[in-house]
Design a protein around this motif. Sequence first.
Motif, mmCIF file in Angstrom:
data_model
loop_
_atom_site.group_PDB
_atom_site.id
_atom_site.type_symbol
_atom_site.label_atom_id
_atom_site.label_comp_id
_atom_site.label_asym_id
_atom_site.label_seq_id
_atom_site.Cartn_x
_atom_site.Cartn_y
_atom_site.Cartn_z
ATOM 1 N N ASN A 15 0.830 -1.211 0.000
ATOM 2 C CA ASN A 15 0.000 0.000 0.000
ATOM 3 C C ASN A 15 0.859 1.253 0.000
ATOM 4 N N LEU A 16 1.926 1.259 0.779
ATOM 5 C CA LEU A 16 2.821 2.412 0.809
ATOM 6 C C LEU A 16 3.437 2.663 -0.564
ATOM 7 N N LYS A 17 3.864 1.606 -1.221
ATOM 8 C CA LYS A 17 4.496 1.749 -2.542
ATOM 9 C C LYS A 17 3.504 2.282 -3.575
ATOM 10 N N LEU A 18 2.276 1.715 -3.570
ATOM 11 C CA LEU A 18 1.251 2.187 -4.513
ATOM 12 C C LEU A 18 0.915 3.653 -4.256
ATOM 13 N N LEU A 19 0.782 4.008 -2.999
ATOM 14 C CA LEU A 19 0.478 5.388 -2.638
ATOM 15 C C LEU A 19 1.624 6.325 -3.026
ATOM 16 N N GLU A 20 2.848 5.866 -2.833
ATOM 17 C CA GLU A 20 4.009 6.666 -3.217
ATOM 18 C C GLU A 20 3.999 6.954 -4.721
ATOM 19 N N VAL A 21 3.665 5.949 -5.512
ATOM 20 C CA VAL A 21 3.588 6.137 -6.968
ATOM 21 C C VAL A 21 2.539 7.198 -7.310
ATOM 22 N N MET A 22 1.384 7.129 -6.647
ATOM 23 C CA MET A 22 0.313 8.100 -6.904
ATOM 24 C C MET A 22 0.720 9.507 -6.470
ATOM 25 N N ILE A 23 1.399 9.607 -5.335
ATOM 26 C CA ILE A 23 1.838 10.916 -4.841
ATOM 27 C C ILE A 23 2.878 11.516 -5.785
ATOM 28 N N LYS A 24 3.795 10.690 -6.272
ATOM 29 C CA LYS A 24 4.798 11.185 -7.224
ATOM 30 C C LYS A 24 4.124 11.626 -8.519
ATOM 31 N N LYS A 25 3.135 10.885 -8.973
ATOM 32 C CA LYS A 25 2.395 11.255 -10.184
ATOM 33 C C LYS A 25 1.669 12.579 -9.980
ATOM 34 N N TYR A 26 1.138 12.797 -8.797
ATOM 35 C CA TYR A 26 0.448 14.046 -8.459
ATOM 36 C C TYR A 26 1.400 15.231 -8.617
ATOM 37 N N GLY A 27 2.646 15.060 -8.186
ATOM 38 C CA GLY A 27 3.709 16.005 -8.514
ATOM 39 C C GLY A 27 3.853 17.250 -7.666
ATOM 40 N N LYS A 28 3.017 17.456 -6.655
ATOM 41 C CA LYS A 28 3.109 18.696 -5.877
ATOM 42 C C LYS A 28 3.870 18.546 -4.564
ATOM 43 N N PHE A 29 4.189 17.312 -4.181
ATOM 44 C CA PHE A 29 4.933 17.087 -2.935
ATOM 45 C C PHE A 29 6.391 16.835 -3.264
ATOM 46 N N THR A 30 7.271 17.595 -2.611
ATOM 47 C CA THR A 30 8.700 17.440 -2.859
ATOM 48 C C THR A 30 9.317 16.374 -1.962
ATOM 49 N N THR A 31 8.664 16.090 -0.821
ATOM 50 C CA THR A 31 9.171 15.103 0.116
ATOM 51 C C THR A 31 8.047 14.155 0.508
ATOM 52 N N ILE A 32 8.332 12.852 0.428
ATOM 53 C CA ILE A 32 7.378 11.823 0.824
ATOM 54 C C ILE A 32 8.005 11.026 1.955
ATOM 55 N N LEU A 33 7.399 11.110 3.151
ATOM 56 C CA LEU A 33 7.890 10.387 4.315
ATOM 57 C C LEU A 33 6.963 9.206 4.587
ATOM 58 N N GLN A 34 7.483 8.176 5.248
ATOM 59 C CA GLN A 34 6.689 6.983 5.529
ATOM 60 C C GLN A 34 6.854 6.553 6.983
#
Length: 124
Positions: A15-34
């Motif tokens: 789930n984290l990996k899938l969400l990370e892909v979606m967040i990167k595609k969204y493109g507005k977050f420069t940092t993704i923490l988990q």
Amino acid sequence: MKELKVLMIDDDLINLKLLEVMIKKYGKFTTILQAKNGLDGLAVLEAEPVDLVLLDIVMPVMNGLEFLDNLHSREHIAHIPVIVLTTDETAKREALNKGAYDFMTKPIDYSDLQRKLDDVMNRT
């Protein structure tokens, strides 16, 4: 443009990996923490302020509802918007009553996530 940070809290690595892909595609977050549970998520927030939390409900150690209680008892981080992402539709009312900004049922649809992210980013 302000650098935006998101914290994803979920005990499921897929789930984290899938969400990370979606967040990167969204493109507005420069940092993704988990974080893998609510307790770890609180530790991340104490160390590094973020603009948004994406939160699972069902997790070991500290679940999402307990996380919301703890988040909102800490004045310096209580303002951070939280979108709850879970398979447990019955938790929706309780999560919103505990201060969640919004709620999504898994599996997450990218276009729905994008709309929710746009909404929360436009309000903050």
